[in-house]
Design a protein around this motif. Structure first.
Motif, short mmCIF file in Angstrom:
data_model
loop_
_atom_site.label_atom_id
_atom_site.label_comp_id
_atom_site.label_asym_id
_atom_site.label_seq_id
_atom_site.Cartn_x
_atom_site.Cartn_y
_atom_site.Cartn_z
N ASP A 160 0.61 -1.10 0.11
CA ASP A 160 -0.16 0.28 0.08
C ASP A 160 0.35 1.20 -0.29
O ASP A 160 1.01 2.19 0.14
CB ASP A 160 -1.16 -0.38 0.87
N GLU A 161 2.15 1.26 -0.35
CA GLU A 161 3.13 2.29 -0.56
C GLU A 161 3.61 2.53 -1.53
O GLU A 161 3.94 1.52 -1.30
CB GLU A 161 3.84 2.76 0.94
N GLY A 162 4.08 3.36 -1.90
CA GLY A 162 4.59 3.69 -3.86
C GLY A 162 6.01 3.48 -3.45
O GLY A 162 6.65 3.26 -2.06
N GLY A 163 6.67 4.41 -4.69
CA GLY A 163 8.52 4.73 -4.02
C GLY A 163 8.96 3.10 -5.20
O GLY A 163 8.79 2.28 -5.46
N SER A 164 10.32 3.14 -4.69
CA SER A 164 11.68 2.67 -4.91
C SER A 164 11.05 1.63 -4.93
O SER A 164 11.81 0.00 -5.53
CB SER A 164 12.74 3.89 -5.22
N MET A 165 10.43 1.25 -3.58
CA MET A 165 10.92 0.00 -3.30
C MET A 165 9.11 -1.15 -3.77
O MET A 165 9.47 -2.24 -3.17
CB MET A 165 10.88 0.25 -2.00
N LEU A 166 9.37 -0.40 -4.12
CA LEU A 166 7.44 -1.17 -4.66
C LEU A 166 8.15 -2.26 -5.37
O LEU A 166 7.50 -3.40 -5.34
CB LEU A 166 6.55 -0.43 -5.62
N HIS A 167 8.78 -1.91 -6.12
CA HIS A 167 8.99 -3.53 -7.74
C HIS A 167 9.82 -4.49 -6.61
O HIS A 167 9.30 -5.56 -7.49
CB HIS A 167 9.69 -2.98 -8.59
N ASP A 168 10.67 -3.81 -5.83
CA ASP A 168 11.61 -4.99 -4.95
C ASP A 168 10.68 -5.81 -3.84
O ASP A 168 10.96 -6.43 -4.26
CB ASP A 168 12.45 -4.46 -4.02
N VAL A 193 0.93 2.64 -10.07
CA VAL A 193 0.34 1.61 -9.97
C VAL A 193 0.28 0.57 -11.75
O VAL A 193 0.21 -0.79 -11.05
CB VAL A 193 -1.19 1.28 -9.50
N VAL A 194 -0.40 1.72 -12.54
CA VAL A 194 -0.29 0.60 -13.97
C VAL A 194 1.40 0.26 -14.51
O VAL A 194 1.58 -0.80 -15.07
CB VAL A 194 -0.51 1.85 -15.28
N ASP A 195 1.89 1.33 -14.30
CA ASP A 195 3.57 0.22 -14.27
C ASP A 195 3.68 -0.69 -12.97
O ASP A 195 4.99 -1.86 -13.77
CB ASP A 195 4.56 1.18 -13.87
N ALA A 196 3.41 -0.93 -11.96
CA ALA A 196 3.47 -2.17 -10.65
C ALA A 196 2.86 -3.34 -11.78
O ALA A 196 3.97 -4.01 -11.19
CB ALA A 196 3.32 -1.52 -9.22
N LEU A 197 1.80 -3.05 -12.25
CA LEU A 197 0.93 -4.34 -12.65
C LEU A 197 1.86 -4.75 -13.91
O LEU A 197 1.80 -5.47 -14.25
CB LEU A 197 -0.41 -3.97 -13.36
N ALA A 198 2.40 -3.50 -14.70
CA ALA A 198 3.20 -4.06 -15.71
C ALA A 198 4.59 -5.30 -15.42
O ALA A 198 4.82 -6.15 -16.22
CB ALA A 198 3.37 -3.23 -16.80
#
Length: 279
Positions: A160-168, A193-198
């Protein structure tokens, strides 16, 4: 629109529009002064709503008009002022509730085919761990889902938090064995969110999304999207239908987890032993 009250006719004009909080404030001011609205100048309306005059112009353009004069001309033609007789009228708060009731009706109709929900439940139950993504407006939906899901699923990870660690964190879930991710996506849709789902799909995760529309920006990165409309009758969106859909998906996930009931009973026994709740 001619057979309803001035306030109802204005409400119909605004329904389904994606308006900013400032633009909704203007819309609410017009509904409150429905009888006068067709005759207010842009300056008068701006003062009434407590916004700038350019905001009123942008509001008119957002509704599909060339500018405020075109909007006012339209209102004079279709929503003239006049006494309201023999009609039940609702204030803006009631209208917001009624709008949500309509959203729930649409959701009930959608669930007449339980296939997508049941498929989603199986996907979520099988993923160990289960990442639950929701940022900004959708973060409360993700946390609520994650809270209840953790009672029956052995490993739930709320993102539930974005930022550079989301992909990690997505990478970590995938390495730990995750096969699916559930995303709650509500307006305004964060690009993150869109980038994270991709990214999640590139890593091999199956994406299940709850979004406000089948055409939401997350649709192109979702393997299974189930829509539930948000209410737009107040300055900020209301999300009763997405929240209820989340609980429905939890039910479907429980049905696909053979030990779900045993886990719930174990939790209840522990809660009693600890005196966790006052009732």
């Amino acid at each position: 629109m001619s057979g309803s009250s001035p306030a109802a006719r204005l409400q119909e004009l605004f329904e389904g529009r994606r308006l900013t909080p400032t633009q909704r404030r203007i819309a609410h001011s017009m509904v409150r002064r429905a009888g006068d609205a067709p005759f207010l100048s842009s300056v008068e309306l701006a003062e009434l709503a407590g916004v700038s005059q350019p905001s009123v112009t942008r509001f008119a353009v957002a509704l599909g008009f060339d500018g405020y004069p075109a909007l006012r001309k339209h209102l004079r033609e279709v929503a003239p002022a006049g006494p309201e007789t023999g009609e039940e009228t609702y204030n803006e708060y009631q209208q917001a509730v009624l709008g949500e009731i309509e959203n729930l009706r649409h959701l009930a109709e959608l669930l007449a085919d339980p296939g997508p929900v049941e498929r989603a439940g199986r996907l979520l139950a099988a993923s160990r761990p289960l990442p639950v993504l929701g940022l900004r407006a959708a973060s409360s939906q993700a946390r609520g889902f994650g809270y209840f899901a953790a009672k029956v699923h052995p490993d739930v990870r709320v993102l539930d938090e974005g930022g550079s660690m989301l992909h990690d964190r997505i990478d970590a879930a995938r390495r730990a064995g995750a096969t699916a991710l559930i995303c709650f996506a509500l307006p305004r849709h964060p690009r993150e969110v869109v980038d994270a789902l991709a990214y999640a799909r590139d890593r091999g995760l199956t994406v299940v999304s709850v979004a406000d529309s089948a055409f939401a920006p997350v649709a192109r990165h979702s393997d299974l999207l189930i829509p539930a409309a948000v209410g737009t009758g107040l300055a900020f969106d209301t999300a009763c239908a997405p929240m209820l859909l989340g609980r429905v998906l939890l039910e479907a996930m429980c049905d696909a987890l053979p030990d779900a009931q045993a886990r719930l009973e174990e939790f209840d026994a522990g809660a009693v032993a600890r005196g966790l709740f006052v009732e």
